[in-house]
Scaffold this motif. Structure first.
Motif, short mmCIF file in Angstrom:
data_model
loop_
_atom_site.label_atom_id
_atom_site.label_comp_id
_atom_site.label_asym_id
_atom_site.label_seq_id
_atom_site.Cartn_x
_atom_site.Cartn_y
_atom_site.Cartn_z
N ALA A 51 46.16 34.94 41.47
CA ALA A 51 44.79 35.37 41.18
C ALA A 51 43.87 35.11 42.36
CB ALA A 51 44.27 34.66 39.92
N ALA A 52 44.09 33.99 43.07
CA ALA A 52 43.29 33.72 44.27
C ALA A 52 43.50 34.80 45.32
CB ALA A 52 43.65 32.34 44.83
N GLY A 53 44.75 35.27 45.46
CA GLY A 53 45.01 36.38 46.37
C GLY A 53 44.24 37.62 45.97
N ASP A 54 44.15 37.88 44.68
CA ASP A 54 43.38 39.03 44.19
C ASP A 54 41.90 38.89 44.52
OD1 ASP A 54 45.70 40.12 43.15
OD2 ASP A 54 45.34 39.35 41.12
N VAL A 55 41.36 37.69 44.34
CA VAL A 55 39.95 37.44 44.65
C VAL A 55 39.68 37.69 46.13
CG1 VAL A 55 38.12 35.70 44.75
CG2 VAL A 55 39.62 35.84 42.74
#
Length: 453
Positions: A51-55
């Motif tokens: 999810a951090a990669g998506d952000v």
């Protein structure tokens, strides 16, 4: 903290520092967060990292512009840095569980022996300004996923980047205080490392910064990992593809304004191809566009700070005074901002700053050397040992030479880079320990032997 835009010399922002009381509060929250975080299933930690990669991808333009405004990285390279940070998140989200799987060992009949990997606790990361997102994420992605919690002391000229990184983890859904940015001066670092709640420390930066952290951590019997810069040789053998070597070499020296520990800095060229390489190399360097870092066509922006540019120019002046010859560049540019042009020095005498010191900017030192033994000797003639690049059409020859170069990594027919899939780090005064891959992830864990009868 005063944020000065290095492209204009104007103040962009003022950010309030944290004080000693704020640090104590952060350490208390970090310790509490660790007790819950370490119990999270590894798969949940991997999902949060994804999810951090998506952000990062969703907000890449905003983060890239913050980077460019604070330290001058050309916007196209800043965008690429955010993409690389998302990649390291993807990598550990996919491979973290496998990296942390227990290792079995030979044991007597009826017994089972394995090594398991447990987190340590709060880890302090002291990070530099030159890759203000990537350096942090290559620490945070593996070590938060292994169950540790992170405390970031970032460079004082990139506080917006530090705050943005904390926001990435918050927006990704990480529990509060699993990752915190401390906007503090360097004189508070020792106190943090000495605090019993902090279990280990890592630093990427200068030799003096690394020695200070290592000394304090060692006195407290705490693990540390150091990545401390380099004077990387770029070795061009007599059978190299000269066009490719010159083109890649110009970029290896000048990307990120030359402000990279793993930049090619000393270009060691066999005499049989020296003239051809030098002509092509200078032409490639002169073709780079220096300008506004917010312009997508800019290759080289300003140096990160005015004082850093001044130090770089002092090194060039001292080298020229000692006998080095300027082939291009060599003077600060006549414009607003901390702009220094891509510079090539030839006939570099032994012991001058361009030969014996790390030049942290777009200055290449080129040497003509008679034979392969001389190239190897010069490659190893440095107290630093981070990376090296070797150019030859004979891959086996390149591999043999690579084994004899004192460096943490050697790239053959490629510039030196850090990659989530392979360990990264140096030897000698470039530091110790490794980042990235499984080896990096296991730096900050308790390698616990469990024997079961």
């Amino acid at each position: 903290m005063q944020v000065i835009n290095p492209a204009t010399g104007e103040r962009a922002e003022t950010v309030e520092e944290h004080d000693a009381s704020d640090v104590q509060d952060a350490l208390e929250r970090s310790t509490a967060a660790y007790e819950e975080w370490r119990e999270r299933p590894i798969r949940e930690r991997e999902e949060l990292l994804a999810a951090a990669g998506d952000v990062l991808r969703e907000n890449e333009r905003e983060y890239a512009e913050t980077m460019t405004r604070e330290m001058g990285k050309p916007i196209s390279q800043a965008l690429a840095e955010i993409e690389k940070c998302a990649w390291v998140c993807d990598h550990y989200a996919q491979h973290g569980s496998a990296y942390l799987e227990a290792d079995s060992h030979p044991s007597p009949p009826g017994s089972d022996v394995e090594t398991v990997y447990d987190p340590l606790g709060p880890i302090l990361a002291v990070m530099p300004w030159n890759f203000p997102f990537w350096q942090v994420f290559r620490f945070a992605a593996p070590h938060l996923t292994s169950g540790n919690v992170g405390l970031l002391k970032h460079a004082s000229n990139v506080p917006g980047c530090a705050q943005a990184i904390e926001d990435v983890f918050r927006e990704a859904g990480y529990p509060e205080d699993v990752f915190q940015s401390l906007l503090i001066p360097s004189d508070l670092v020792d106190d943090i490392i000495e605090d019993e709640r902090v279990k280990a420390a890592t630093v990427t930066g200068s030799g003096p910064a690394g020695r200070a952290v290592a000394s304090t951590a060692g006195d407290q019997l705490k693990k540390s990992v150091l990545e401390l810069g380099g004077s990387d040789p770029f070795v061009v053998l007599d059978d190299a593809d000269i066009e490719d070597a010159a083109e890649t070499g110009a970029w290896a020296r000048n990307q990120n304004g030359g402000q990279s520990c793993i930049a090619g800095k000393r270009f060691l060229v066999h005499t049989d191809v020296y003239d051809e390489f030098l002509e092509r190399f200078v032409a490639e360097v002169e073709s780079l566009t220096v300008g506004d870092p917010m312009d997508v066509d800019t290759d080289v922006g300003p140096q990160a700070r005015e004082d850093l540019m001044e130090t770089l120019h002092e090194q060039v002046e001292a080298s020229v005074e000692a006998g080095a010859r300027v082939l291009t560049g060599g003077e600060p540019m006549d414009r607003d901002g901390a702009f220094y042009p891509p510079t090539v020095l030839a006939d570099v005498p032994e012991g001058c700053p361009a030969d014996s010191e790390e030049t942290f900017g777009p200055v290449a030192a080129v040497y003509e050397i008679d034979d392969a033994d001389g190239l190897l000797a010069k490659a190893n003639d440095t107290e630093l040992g981070l990376g090296a690049s070797v150019w030859t059409t004979d891959r086996a020859r390149g591999q043999r030479l690579a084994r004899e170069i004192d460096a943490g990594c050697v790239y053959i027919n490629q510039l030196v880079k850090s990659d989530p899939r392979v360990p990264f780090g140096g030897v000698k005064e470039s530091g110790y320990g490794r980042e990235l891959a499984r080896e990096g992830m296991l730096e900050f864990v308790n390698r616990k032997t469990v024997w079961t009868e």
